[in-house]
Write a protein that holds these residues in place. Sequence first.
Motif, PDB file in Angstrom:
ATOM      1  N   ARG A 176      -9.735  68.297 -78.921  1.00 39.72           N
ATOM      2  CA  ARG A 176      -9.965  69.495 -78.366  1.00 39.72           C
ATOM      3  C   ARG A 176     -10.125  69.296 -76.708  1.00 39.72           C
ATOM      4  NH1 ARG A 176      -8.638  74.324 -79.139  1.00 39.72           N
ATOM      5  NH2 ARG A 176      -9.269  73.982 -80.959  1.00 39.72           N
ATOM      6  N   THR A 177     -10.685  68.001 -76.432  1.00 40.02           N
ATOM      7  CA  THR A 177     -10.633  67.788 -74.949  1.00 40.02           C
ATOM      8  C   THR A 177      -9.429  67.667 -74.280  1.00 40.02           C
ATOM      9  OG1 THR A 177     -12.899  66.726 -75.235  1.00 40.02           O
ATOM     10  CG2 THR A 177     -11.594  65.918 -73.383  1.00 40.02           C
ATOM     11  N   ASP A 178      -8.406  66.918 -75.213  1.00 41.19           N
ATOM     12  CA  ASP A 178      -7.111  66.633 -74.650  1.00 41.19           C
ATOM     13  C   ASP A 178      -6.266  68.201 -74.474  1.00 41.19           C
ATOM     14  OD1 ASP A 178      -7.647  64.049 -74.879  1.00 41.19           O
ATOM     15  OD2 ASP A 178      -6.590  63.956 -76.783  1.00 41.19           O
ATOM     16  N   VAL A 179      -6.372  69.031 -75.360  1.00 45.45           N
ATOM     17  CA  VAL A 179      -5.951  70.443 -75.349  1.00 45.45           C
ATOM     18  C   VAL A 179      -6.325  71.205 -74.136  1.00 45.45           C
ATOM     19  CG1 VAL A 179      -5.505  72.484 -76.299  1.00 45.45           C
ATOM     20  CG2 VAL A 179      -5.111  70.463 -77.463  1.00 45.45           C
ATOM     21  N   CYS A 180      -7.982  71.122 -73.886  1.00 46.63           N
ATOM     22  CA  CYS A 180      -8.409  72.221 -72.763  1.00 46.63           C
ATOM     23  C   CYS A 180      -8.298  71.510 -71.485  1.00 46.63           C
ATOM     24  CB  CYS A 180     -10.075  72.025 -73.438  1.00 46.63           C
ATOM     25  SG  CYS A 180     -10.551  73.136 -74.572  1.00 46.63           S
ATOM     26  N   LEU A 181      -8.298  70.175 -71.259  1.00 48.32           N
ATOM     27  CA  LEU A 181      -8.160  69.473 -70.048  1.00 48.32           C
ATOM     28  C   LEU A 181      -6.619  69.486 -69.715  1.00 48.32           C
ATOM     29  CD1 LEU A 181      -9.242  68.149 -67.698  1.00 48.32           C
ATOM     30  CD2 LEU A 181      -9.065  66.157 -69.046  1.00 48.32           C
TER      31      LEU A 181
ATOM     32  N   GLU B 120       1.496  66.352 -73.631  1.00 51.67           N
ATOM     33  CA  GLU B 120       1.602  66.459 -74.969  1.00 51.67           C
ATOM     34  C   GLU B 120       0.686  65.526 -75.810  1.00 51.67           C
ATOM     35  OE1 GLU B 120       6.508  67.346 -76.158  1.00 51.67           O
ATOM     36  OE2 GLU B 120       5.447  65.452 -76.743  1.00 51.67           O
ATOM     37  N   ALA B 121      -0.117  66.030 -76.670  1.00 51.49           N
ATOM     38  CA  ALA B 121      -1.143  65.364 -77.389  1.00 51.49           C
ATOM     39  C   ALA B 121      -0.548  65.441 -78.941  1.00 51.49           C
ATOM     40  CB  ALA B 121      -2.417  66.051 -77.289  1.00 51.49           C
ATOM     41  N   ILE B 122      -0.758  64.059 -79.584  1.00 51.96           N
ATOM     42  CA  ILE B 122      -0.227  63.768 -80.816  1.00 51.96           C
ATOM     43  C   ILE B 122      -1.344  63.073 -81.638  1.00 51.96           C
ATOM     44  CG2 ILE B 122       1.580  62.561 -82.010  1.00 51.96           C
ATOM     45  CD1 ILE B 122       3.501  63.262 -79.798  1.00 51.96           C
ATOM     46  N   LEU B 123      -1.554  63.601 -82.887  1.00 48.55           N
ATOM     47  CA  LEU B 123      -2.337  62.517 -83.742  1.00 48.55           C
ATOM     48  C   LEU B 123      -1.488  61.875 -84.807  1.00 48.55           C
ATOM     49  CD1 LEU B 123      -5.053  61.868 -85.408  1.00 48.55           C
ATOM     50  CD2 LEU B 123      -4.598  64.023 -86.734  1.00 48.55           C
ATOM     51  N   ALA B 124      -1.855  60.393 -84.765  1.00 49.42           N
ATOM     52  CA  ALA B 124      -0.999  59.678 -85.787  1.00 49.42           C
ATOM     53  C   ALA B 124      -1.762  59.021 -87.028  1.00 49.42           C
ATOM     54  CB  ALA B 124      -0.570  58.508 -85.043  1.00 49.42           C
TER      55      ALA B 124
ATOM     56  N   LEU C 103      -4.814  70.104 -90.697  1.00 50.22           N
ATOM     57  CA  LEU C 103      -4.208  70.857 -89.739  1.00 50.22           C
ATOM     58  C   LEU C 103      -5.110  71.857 -89.276  1.00 50.22           C
ATOM     59  CD1 LEU C 103      -0.472  71.048 -91.243  1.00 50.22           C
ATOM     60  CD2 LEU C 103      -1.382  69.521 -89.634  1.00 50.22           C
ATOM     61  N   ASN C 104      -5.868  72.526 -90.230  1.00 49.89           N
ATOM     62  CA  ASN C 104      -6.777  73.876 -89.552  1.00 49.89           C
ATOM     63  C   ASN C 104      -7.604  73.306 -88.739  1.00 49.89           C
ATOM     64  OD1 ASN C 104      -4.938  75.776 -91.095  1.00 49.89           O
ATOM     65  ND2 ASN C 104      -6.171  75.625 -92.766  1.00 49.89           N
ATOM     66  N   ARG C 105      -8.344  71.961 -88.953  1.00 46.58           N
ATOM     67  CA  ARG C 105      -9.376  71.529 -88.134  1.00 46.58           C
ATOM     68  C   ARG C 105      -8.932  71.007 -86.802  1.00 46.58           C
ATOM     69  NH1 ARG C 105     -11.316  69.737 -93.282  1.00 46.58           N
ATOM     70  NH2 ARG C 105     -10.224  67.716 -93.172  1.00 46.58           N
ATOM     71  N   ILE C 106      -7.729  70.714 -86.638  1.00 49.11           N
ATOM     72  CA  ILE C 106      -7.110  70.088 -85.596  1.00 49.11           C
ATOM     73  C   ILE C 106      -6.401  71.339 -84.623  1.00 49.11           C
ATOM     74  CG2 ILE C 106      -5.039  68.555 -84.672  1.00 49.11           C
ATOM     75  CD1 ILE C 106      -5.377  67.078 -87.457  1.00 49.11           C
ATOM     76  N   PRO C 107      -6.513  71.132 -83.174  1.00 43.70           N
ATOM     77  CA  PRO C 107      -6.241  72.323 -82.430  1.00 43.70           C
ATOM     78  C   PRO C 107      -4.539  72.345 -82.623  1.00 43.70           C
ATOM     79  CG  PRO C 107      -7.661  70.908 -81.013  1.00 43.70           C
ATOM     80  CD  PRO C 107      -7.143  70.397 -82.488  1.00 43.70           C
ATOM     81  N   GLU C 108      -4.073  73.517 -82.905  1.00 40.95           N
ATOM     82  CA  GLU C 108      -2.599  73.933 -83.154  1.00 40.95           C
ATOM     83  C   GLU C 108      -1.707  73.253 -82.206  1.00 40.95           C
ATOM     84  OE1 GLU C 108      -2.574  78.591 -81.463  1.00 40.95           O
ATOM     85  OE2 GLU C 108      -2.248  77.938 -83.515  1.00 40.95           O
ATOM     86  N   GLU C 109      -2.305  73.236 -80.934  1.00 41.56           N
ATOM     87  CA  GLU C 109      -1.253  72.365 -79.868  1.00 41.56           C
ATOM     88  C   GLU C 109      -0.962  70.953 -80.129  1.00 41.56           C
ATOM     89  OE1 GLU C 109      -3.764  75.745 -77.838  1.00 41.56           O
ATOM     90  OE2 GLU C 109      -4.175  73.951 -79.350  1.00 41.56           O
TER      91      GLU C 109
ATOM     92  N   PRO D  71       4.241  68.769 -81.212  1.00 38.95           N
ATOM     93  CA  PRO D  71       3.578  69.175 -80.280  1.00 38.95           C
ATOM     94  C   PRO D  71       3.863  70.434 -79.495  1.00 38.95           C
ATOM     95  CG  PRO D  71       4.618  67.201 -79.745  1.00 38.95           C
ATOM     96  CD  PRO D  71       5.105  67.555 -80.883  1.00 38.95           C
ATOM     97  N   THR D  72       2.699  71.172 -78.919  1.00 38.59           N
ATOM     98  CA  THR D  72       3.068  71.898 -77.922  1.00 38.59           C
ATOM     99  C   THR D  72       2.813  71.799 -76.263  1.00 38.59           C
ATOM    100  OG1 THR D  72       2.284  74.000 -79.646  1.00 38.59           O
ATOM    101  CG2 THR D  72       2.446  74.293 -77.104  1.00 38.59           C
TER     102      THR D  72
END
Length: 334
Positions: free
Chosen positions: A147-152, A157-161, A171-177, A205-206
């Motif tokens: 959430r910090t990565d997306v808001c800041l 692009e932010a990616i979870l591996a 997926l629902n608990r992870i920011p959609e971006e 990623p968005t």
Amino acid sequence: MSEFAFELELCAHLESRHEGILARQLGASVADPGGRILDVVRIEPTSSFEERAAITCEAIPDAAIESDVGTGRARYWKEAFGDDCRPDHARRATERACEIGFFESERRNGREYVRQVARYPEWVDRIVGIENKPDLGRPGDLESQLRTDVCLALVDEAILATESYVTRAHLNRIPEEVGVWRVHREGSADPDDGSAIRIEVVREPTPLPVDEPGIEPLESHPGRTEVAVVSPGKKARARRRLAERAYGKGWRTYEFPACAACSPTDDAGGATLPHCVWNDRVVDAATECGPACPGYDPADAPTVDLEAERDRKTPWRANPEGRRRRQSGLDRFG
């Protein structure tokens, strides 16, 4: 798999498949330095990258880049920094810039004058931040970190591996971006790819609004969260600092244990990693190896030139032509 081994093997894989600069464990905060550490950063360069690589193999201090020192007439170093730059910080930046070859200096009447050896190029195109979480069953602060990565929006692009099977609940608990990669260890289907892993893109990623103001979460309290509004200008400077740290540091910041069970391997995309035969996996020599390990067998640590490997396999240059190579053992300024 440990997060350390996961991180190294992912970096090796990405390096074998993409041009650019990779680094591990870098700060990605603005208002709260050190408040957010990115596991992996990938810098995608512009066409000016060769100009940057020709200057120095080290990270260039941001204060030196921001200073009024140019490539033309040399300036007295004390007059080259703004009022918001403390004298001790300006002095350290000047010394470091001279040491790594970004500044050249001369003395006149007992004063030091400096100039840039080359104009600093805008060499960064896009920055991708990757958060590694092999096991989503132990997420820790994953949601708040992403959430910090997306808001800041400091990275493009932010990616979870992860190695875990990704469910709709995840997926629902992870920011959609945030993009999501599932990393498979059975290897790539490409016969020319020596990597031991394969990446399945679960969600793309968005792109994040890096040119707009960002919101950086600071402290959380029951019912409220303190935040800081970060201007586009501050974000741009933070992005440049992040890219410079990535350039100077890279991702090969690990050691090889002084143990006969250590068998350096280059199976992971051609990168040499500290593989332990006794554990049958990549190990972190700084935290896992030593007399406390049942498989410990004292021996000289393997001789591996990771700097030469990085020079050979990436666009980074260890010893730019006409520039002085750094002295071994000198601390780096971050």
